[in-house]
Design a protein around this motif. Sequence first.
Motif, PDB file in Angstrom:
ATOM      1  N   ASN A 161       0.824  -1.209   0.000  1.00 39.33           N
ATOM      2  CA  ASN A 161       0.000   0.000   0.000  1.00 39.33           C
ATOM      3  C   ASN A 161       0.855   1.255   0.000  1.00 39.33           C
ATOM      4  O   ASN A 161       0.530   2.252  -0.648  1.00 39.33           O
ATOM      5  N   MET A 162       1.932   1.211   0.746  1.00 43.76           N
ATOM      6  CA  MET A 162       2.825   2.368   0.781  1.00 43.76           C
ATOM      7  C   MET A 162       3.511   2.566  -0.564  1.00 43.76           C
ATOM      8  O   MET A 162       3.759   3.693  -0.988  1.00 43.76           O
ATOM      9  N   PHE A 163       3.802   1.476  -1.244  1.00 48.21           N
ATOM     10  CA  PHE A 163       4.430   1.578  -2.567  1.00 48.21           C
ATOM     11  C   PHE A 163       3.481   2.251  -3.560  1.00 48.21           C
ATOM     12  O   PHE A 163       3.908   3.076  -4.378  1.00 48.21           O
ATOM     13  N   THR A 164       2.181   1.913  -3.485  1.00 45.94           N
ATOM     14  CA  THR A 164       1.219   2.543  -4.408  1.00 45.94           C
ATOM     15  C   THR A 164       1.095   4.039  -4.148  1.00 45.94           C
ATOM     16  O   THR A 164       0.767   4.799  -5.050  1.00 45.94           O
ATOM     17  N   GLU A 165       1.366   4.469  -2.914  1.00 47.21           N
ATOM     18  CA  GLU A 165       1.297   5.900  -2.601  1.00 47.21           C
ATOM     19  C   GLU A 165       2.384   6.681  -3.333  1.00 47.21           C
ATOM     20  O   GLU A 165       2.238   7.879  -3.579  1.00 47.21           O
ATOM     21  N   LEU A 166       3.482   5.989  -3.667  1.00 51.10           N
ATOM     22  CA  LEU A 166       4.599   6.672  -4.317  1.00 51.10           C
ATOM     23  C   LEU A 166       4.497   6.662  -5.838  1.00 51.10           C
ATOM     24  O   LEU A 166       5.266   7.347  -6.513  1.00 51.10           O
ATOM     25  N   VAL A 167       3.554   5.865  -6.370  1.00 43.63           N
ATOM     26  CA  VAL A 167       3.409   5.771  -7.831  1.00 43.63           C
ATOM     27  C   VAL A 167       2.335   6.759  -8.294  1.00 43.63           C
ATOM     28  O   VAL A 167       1.175   6.640  -7.903  1.00 43.63           O
ATOM     29  N   PRO A 168       2.707   7.741  -9.130  1.00 40.15           N
ATOM     30  CA  PRO A 168       1.706   8.725  -9.570  1.00 40.15           C
ATOM     31  C   PRO A 168       0.744   8.120 -10.591  1.00 40.15           C
ATOM     32  O   PRO A 168       1.080   7.177 -11.311  1.00 40.15           O
ATOM     33  N   GLY A 169      -0.465   8.661 -10.646  1.00 40.65           N
ATOM     34  CA  GLY A 169      -1.453   8.218 -11.624  1.00 40.65           C
ATOM     35  C   GLY A 169      -1.247   8.893 -12.975  1.00 40.65           C
ATOM     36  O   GLY A 169      -0.501   9.860 -13.098  1.00 40.65           O
ATOM     37  N   ILE A 170      -1.919   8.362 -13.995  1.00 41.03           N
ATOM     38  CA  ILE A 170      -1.826   8.925 -15.349  1.00 41.03           C
ATOM     39  C   ILE A 170      -3.203   9.447 -15.751  1.00 41.03           C
ATOM     40  O   ILE A 170      -4.193   8.722 -15.670  1.00 41.03           O
ATOM     41  N   LYS A 171      -3.257  10.714 -16.181  1.00 44.45           N
ATOM     42  CA  LYS A 171      -4.535  11.303 -16.565  1.00 44.45           C
ATOM     43  C   LYS A 171      -4.728  11.219 -18.070  1.00 44.45           C
ATOM     44  O   LYS A 171      -3.907  11.685 -18.847  1.00 44.45           O
ATOM     45  N   LEU A 172      -5.844  10.592 -18.480  1.00 48.31           N
ATOM     46  CA  LEU A 172      -6.224  10.527 -19.890  1.00 48.31           C
ATOM     47  C   LEU A 172      -7.565  11.261 -20.026  1.00 48.31           C
ATOM     48  O   LEU A 172      -8.627  10.656 -19.942  1.00 48.31           O
ATOM     49  N   GLY A 173      -7.487  12.583 -20.196  1.00 51.28           N
ATOM     50  CA  GLY A 173      -8.714  13.369 -20.229  1.00 51.28           C
ATOM     51  C   GLY A 173      -9.373  13.366 -18.867  1.00 51.28           C
ATOM     52  O   GLY A 173      -8.722  13.626 -17.852  1.00 51.28           O
ATOM     53  N   PRO A 174     -10.682  13.045 -18.823  1.00 50.65           N
ATOM     54  CA  PRO A 174     -11.377  13.043 -17.525  1.00 50.65           C
ATOM     55  C   PRO A 174     -11.105  11.792 -16.698  1.00 50.65           C
ATOM     56  O   PRO A 174     -11.498  11.708 -15.543  1.00 50.65           O
ATOM     57  N   GLU A 216      -8.610   9.132 -14.818  1.00 51.76           N
ATOM     58  CA  GLU A 216      -7.288   8.984 -14.218  1.00 51.76           C
ATOM     59  C   GLU A 216      -7.001   7.516 -13.972  1.00 51.76           C
ATOM     60  O   GLU A 216      -7.758   6.824 -13.293  1.00 51.76           O
ATOM     61  N   LEU A 217      -5.914   7.050 -14.571  1.00 53.87           N
ATOM     62  CA  LEU A 217      -5.498   5.664 -14.372  1.00 53.87           C
ATOM     63  C   LEU A 217      -4.482   5.632 -13.247  1.00 53.87           C
ATOM     64  O   LEU A 217      -3.435   6.273 -13.324  1.00 53.87           O
ATOM     65  N   SER A 218      -4.792   4.910 -12.204  1.00 53.00           N
ATOM     66  CA  SER A 218      -3.875   4.819 -11.069  1.00 53.00           C
ATOM     67  C   SER A 218      -3.970   3.421 -10.471  1.00 53.00           C
ATOM     68  O   SER A 218      -4.935   2.695 -10.705  1.00 53.00           O
ATOM     69  N   ILE A 219      -2.952   3.073  -9.721  1.00 47.75           N
ATOM     70  CA  ILE A 219      -2.944   1.764  -9.063  1.00 47.75           C
ATOM     71  C   ILE A 219      -3.806   1.859  -7.800  1.00 47.75           C
ATOM     72  O   ILE A 219      -3.432   2.537  -6.843  1.00 47.75           O
ATOM     73  N   GLU A 220      -4.943   1.226  -7.819  1.00 50.42           N
ATOM     74  CA  GLU A 220      -5.849   1.262  -6.665  1.00 50.42           C
ATOM     75  C   GLU A 220      -5.213   0.514  -5.494  1.00 50.42           C
ATOM     76  O   GLU A 220      -5.156   1.021  -4.391  1.00 50.42           O
TER      77      GLU A 220
END
Length: 292
Positions: A30-43, A45-49
Motif C-alpha cells: 500500500n505504501m508503494f502505491t502511494e509513491l506511484v503517480p497516476g496517469i490522466k487521460l482526459g477526464p 485517471e489511471l492509477s494503481i488502486e
Amino acid sequence: MSTITTRYTLTQSQKMMIFVLSMSLYGLSNMFTELVPGIKLGPIELSIEYFAFIPLTLCMLFHPLYAAIGAAVGEVIFGELMLGQFGGLGELEKFITFSLAMYTAGRMVSDPKNRRQVGVAAITGVAIHQFFSSVVDIVKVWVGVEELEAVKGLAESIIVIEGVGFLNDVLFSGILFALIPTMYLVPRLYGKIEPLLGMKPRERNMKYATGAWLSPKLVIFGTIMVMVALGSELLSESGWNFGDFEFAWAESNEESLIWLSMLVAAIVAATAIISLIRRSARKRQEAGQVDA
C-alpha cells in the motif's frame, strides 16, 4: 474419508502468522502505491488502486478469513496510523467491504491449481469491493450527506461517474494488479510455499471448516456487514464521525512517513517469514530425530 467432507484446519499459531504476514505484506504494498503517480487521460485517471494480488494469493493458498482481515488491518496500521492520521468511524466501511471481498474470493477457490477458478475468484473479489464502494458513494449523494454532481441539478449523474470509476478500477487495477499476478502466483506457489512456512497445503477440493463458500450463513452475514459499513459511512459523513485525527506534522512529513511505514512493514514481514521458516526447519529436524 472423501476429500469433499474433509475440513481444512490450522493451529492458532499458524492462523496468527498468516494474519501477520498478510498485514505486513499488504501494508508494504500500500505504501508503494502511494509513491506511484497516476496517469490522466482526459477526464479519466489511471492509477494503481491497490496490489490486490497479495491478499488474494494468501487467501487462496492459506486461510481466507485471517489473510483478508490481516490485509485490512495492515492498511489501517501502515496506511493510516503510521502516517499520523486516522479516519475514525469512516474507516469501517473500507475495512468491511475489502475484508468481505477478499474473504469471498478466497472461499471461491477449492482447487488452487485451476487457473480458471483462480482467475474468476480474483476478478470477482475486486469487483465485489469496487461495487460496494460505488454503491456507498451513490447512496451518500442520494441521501444528501455528500455533494457530488457532474451535471448541475442532476443527482443521477453520480451513477455515471461511479459507473465509470467502477469499470476503470476493475478493468485497470483489477486485471493488471489482481487477475494476472494471482493467476500466475497461486498455481505456481501451491504445494511449494506452504511446507517452507511449516504448513501443509490444503488438499485440492478440500472444504474450509466453515463449510461451502456460498452458504445462507455467508449471505446473511455479508448483508449485515455491508449494512453496517453503509451506516458507518453515512454517520461519519453526516458529522457523527468519531475517533478521527490527523497530527499537525503529518502532511508536511508525508513522504518521510511513507518510507518509515514501508521500512516497519518490511521488518515485520521479514521477521514473520524467518520465524515460520525456522519453525518449519525445527519441526523437520525433530521429526528426523524421531524417525532415526
